[in-house]
Design an enzyme around this catalytic site. Structure first.
Site, mmCIF file in Angstrom:
data_model
loop_
_atom_site.group_PDB
_atom_site.id
_atom_site.type_symbol
_atom_site.label_atom_id
_atom_site.label_comp_id
_atom_site.label_asym_id
_atom_site.label_seq_id
_atom_site.Cartn_x
_atom_site.Cartn_y
_atom_site.Cartn_z
ATOM 1 N N ASP A 29 0.874 -1.169 0.000
ATOM 2 C CA ASP A 29 0.000 0.000 0.000
ATOM 3 C C ASP A 29 0.919 1.229 0.000
ATOM 4 O O ASP A 29 2.148 1.125 0.144
ATOM 5 C CB ASP A 29 -0.957 -0.009 1.198
ATOM 6 C CG ASP A 29 -2.196 0.851 0.920
ATOM 7 O OD1 ASP A 29 -2.141 1.700 0.001
ATOM 8 O OD2 ASP A 29 -3.208 0.703 1.617
HETATM 9 C C1 BGC Z 1 -5.057 3.115 0.107
HETATM 10 C C2 BGC Z 1 -5.212 2.059 -0.952
HETATM 11 C C3 BGC Z 1 -5.116 2.677 -2.326
HETATM 12 C C4 BGC Z 1 -3.806 3.412 -2.449
HETATM 13 C C5 BGC Z 1 -3.577 4.029 -3.812
HETATM 14 C C6 BGC Z 1 -3.835 3.978 -0.134
HETATM 15 O O1 BGC Z 1 -3.801 5.058 0.731
HETATM 16 O O2 BGC Z 1 -4.983 2.511 1.382
HETATM 17 O O3 BGC Z 1 -6.417 1.381 -0.787
HETATM 18 O O4 BGC Z 1 -5.241 1.683 -3.303
HETATM 19 O O5 BGC Z 1 -3.764 4.434 -1.473
HETATM 20 O O6 BGC Z 1 -4.436 5.064 -4.052
#
Ligand code: BGC
Length: 747
Positions: free
Chosen positions: A293
């Site tokens: 993530d």
């Molecule tokens: C979130 C993810 C997301 C990623 C990219 C993160 O902050 O937890 O779910 O896919 O950002 O946008």
């Protein structure tokens, strides 16, 4: 002579390899043809260390008023082969311009993957995922992802950070809006439907997206519902309730998996070798690539598991992470780590191969611009068909929570409707959280939806009354005036769209601001009032529920919200949605979920004065609205429940009759209780459902078939098997109102 012979044999072998190209595996399981395998190996042997590390690095496009933009620094990285993928970049011209740098200006011309959070639609926004799950319609869920993939790929994208399959029992956590609720069994079915919808049958198809199951693992169980908080649970709970949805994605062939921000038993997912390698890769056989993530490797430092970025990168690579999202941890550390022999080239090669395989699977080496088709962008996005589907899906996702005195549907005799409330004319909120490239200006608000539906004989008056989260009551007077001049009132209240989603945990999940007070004065007029709720989580609407004669939960419906809700309000669609998350009476009851344990001192509602039993002294144990709950404009009666076993099969039969005056769909739910086990079992577990249309006055006989294996559960040795004995089968309209039948099941 010999050399010529060897050369000829090599050519023949090469040709056999190419012509026997096998594409037999499931999309996303990283099967690539033999010829692509050869190309991949050749490429790997040609790459410098920096270029390899580049493939493991994912960077985000920025945003300005004109849409996504990329920093010059990142453009340089692409040119130098130091970026393998980009997130948040879309639209054909823009994606093409970045891909052009990769395939025309970089040394090895390796194409980029373009990822985006396509969570509930791309341009046509569908109801938020939690709402979709309340439709219990797997075909519609899959279709919505197919359309999302169609629209996203038409704008240059080939990878989505979805499905989010985190099981959760805590509505304070803002990300409940992105998931499918509290139930693992239903969550698995929905997870698989979403993966199939995105990935289709072939990832090379220009209209399919590589899916990414997230957030691995157990991200949905943060302590106290507070975002990014610690997760701590028994291995049994992890295996039984929290892991199966990710496994369902792997079984459906998902091509990538995202690690979660949280720790499990003291080890953050991003540095968790047991989780990523032993379980996911070895035990489950996952063959795709693992991405972190956003900056999750860097966060290993504040987690207190790494002293510096280099150590964090080493832990992540050792754990099995292939791609670093936005953290530059791999970019800045892997070369030194290799030089200092703290990691091996094989580890890097394995990670690079996983990423390159995905690029081959997506067909990017054949044509890096295959997702950049201007004609598709113009013709396949926001089509009338997509809008029609979205509208129907909104109606299907609504849940009728209360309907006294047949307040709904709105009677045909009504001539003046007062539409009151801070969400009555809000286009922006209709989008919900994570709305990809959805444009709020194109959303249909409730006011517009109602105006579209009524004819010239009906007058619609609108008054906002108050803001969503604001103590100001100066709008109440006008709202009251509007109410007094109408013969029917629709009160639109709830949360702002930003109140759910990432980093939007709330400790108080009642209606924000003065909306309860507004409801009190409006409903106090004694007129016919239907409340329309907009929110992304279960709310503690105990007060509202005592006041309002009718409540329709509509969540955030997306682009077609207003039209779809109007279809339900006016009775053009008979509501059939059922809650997939329990609504608590107050936050003190949380976590509250239907598949709890009985305990040694269970509370017996027939003996309300019994003391020293498992109960609260200030609130009842039961929720405001249970899992599986939802009303219809008609009524259903259940009868004739019986069960039998033949060999390894169990059959459960029930008769359902539509006893009301309208045709309607019912979600008939099957729950099972294993009465006595070697470890305790929940009071009920969902094991099946059927969504059936039953005409007014008609009866349908339904049969559920279960394999005995479906009675299995995890044991302390983490093996899954079932135990013979007494099982109670419950069938009904929700988890709390069921018929039951007990049978003994033998081996
Ligand atoms: C979130 C993810 C997301 C990623 C990219 C993160 O902050 O937890 O779910 O896919 O950002 O946008």
């Amino acid at each position: 002579m010999l050399n010529v012979f060897k050369l000829k044999s090599a050519i023949v072998l090469w040709m056999i390899l190419i012509t026997s190209a096998v594409c037999s595996q499931k999309p996303g399981d990283q099967g690539i043809s033999s010829s692509d395998k050869v190309k991949l190996e050749t490429l790997l042997n040609t790459m410098t260390l920096d270029e390899k590390i580049g493939q493991l690095s994912l960077f985000s496009s920025g945003w300005d008023v004109n849409g996504p933009t990329l920093d010059d620094n990142y453009k340089r990285l692409i040119r130098e082969g130091k970026a393998g993928a980009i997130l948040n970049a879309y639209t054909v011209d823009y994606v093409r311009s970045l891909q052009r740098i990769a395939v025309e200006e970089s040394r090895l011309k390796i194409p980029l993957i373009f990822g985006f959070d396509v969570i509930h639609g791309h341009r046509t926004i569908f109801p938020v995922p939690l709402a979709q799950s309340c439709s219990w319609d797997l075909a519609s869920i899959e279709e919505s992802e197919r359309i999302a993939a169609l629209e996203a790929t038409a704008e240059g994208l080939n990878w989505t950070y979805a499905p989010m399959v985190d099981i959760t029992r805590d509505p304070r956590w803002g990300r409940v809006v992105e998931g499918a609720g509290e139930d693992t069994w239903l969550g698995c079915k929905i997870a698989a439907a979403r993966v199939h919808g995105f990935q289709g049958k072939d990832l090379k198809d220009n209209h399919t997206l590589l899916a990414c199951a997230k957030h691995f693992a157990a991200y949905g169980a943060p302590q106290a519902g507070r975002e990014y908080n610690t997760v701590d649970m028994s291995m049994l709970s992890l295996y039984e309730w929290y892991l199966p949805t990710y496994k369902a994605c792997v079984d459906a062939g998902v091509g990538s998996i995202m690690t979660s921000f949280n720790e499990i038993s003291g080890v953050p997912s991003t540095s968790n070798k047991w989780l990523l390698t032993d379980l996911l890769r070895q035990s489950w056989g996952f063959k795709g690539f693992i991405v972190t993530d956003y900056t999750a490797i860097n966060e290993l430092i504040p987690h207190g598991i790494a002293t510096d970025l280099e150590e964090a990168a080493r832990l992540a690579l050792n754990a099995g992470v292939d791609m670093d999202m936005q953290g530059s941890a791999y970019l800045n550390s892997l070369a030194d780590l290799l030089r200092n022999k703290k990691i091996t080239m094989k580890q890097i090669d394995d990670a690079v191969s996983a990423v390159l395989r995905a690029k081959f699977q997506l067909g990017l080496f054949d044509d890096p611009y295959r997702y950049c088709n201007k004609e598709c962008q113009e013709k396949e996005v926001m089509t009338p068909q997509n809008q029609a589907f979205a509208r129907k899906f909104v109606a299907e996702s609504c849940v009728l929570l209360k309907n006294q005195k047949q307040t709904l549907p709105i009677p045909a005799t009504v001539r003046t409707i007062a539409l009151i409330g801070p969400l009555a004319d809000s286009k922006k909120d209709m989008l919900g959280n994570w709305s990809a490239a959805g444009e709020w200006e194109k959303c249909v608000s409730l006011l517009e939806g109602i105006r579209n539906r009524v004819n010239h004989e009906v007058t619609v008056i609108y008054e906002k009354g108050c803001n969503i989260d604001d103590p100001d009551k100066t709008g109440f007077d006008n709202a009251l005036k509007a109410a007094s001049s109408a013969d029917y009132i629709i009160l639109a209240v709830g949360e702002e769209r930003e109140m759910t989603g990432e980093a939007s945990s709330r400790s108080n999940i009642d209606l924000p601001g003065v909306q309860n007070d507004l409801a009190e004065i409006i409903i106090g007029t004694g007129k016919l009032v239907a409340v329309v709720l907009f929110n992304g989580r279960p709310l503690t609407i105990t007060k509202l529920n005592t006041l309002a004669p009718a409540i329709l939960e509509t969540w955030y419906g997306g682009t077609q919200a207003g039209n779809g809700i109007a279809d339900v309000l006016f009775g053009d669609y008979n509501p059939s949605g059922k809650l997939t998350m329990t609504f608590p009476r107050n936050t003190g009851q949380i976590p509250i979920f239907y598949n709890s344990k009985n305990t040694g001192r269970p509370y017996n509602p027939e003996k309300p004065d019994e003391v020293n039993v498992s109960r609260y002294t200030d609130v009842s144990n039961d929720p405001l609205f249970p899992f599986g709950y939802g009303l219809s404009y008609t009524s259903f009666a259940y009868s004739d429940l019986h069960a039998d076993t033949t060999g390894d099969k169990l059959s459960i039969h029930v008769q359902v009759t539509n006893t009301g005056k309208r045709d309607g769909e019912e979600v008939v739910q099957l729950y099972v209780q294993d009465k006595v086990g070697s470890i305790t079992r929940p009071v009920k577990e969902l094991k099946g459902f059927q969504k059936v249309m039953i005409k007014s006055g008609e009866s349908k006989s339904l049969t559920f078939s279960l394999d005995k294996d479906e009675l299995s559960f995890y044991h302390p040795d983490l093996k899954k098997y079932w135990e013979p004995g007494e099982f109670v089968f419950y069938v009904g309209t929700n988890s709390a109102e069921t018929l039951s039948k007990s049978i003994t099941v033998k081996h």
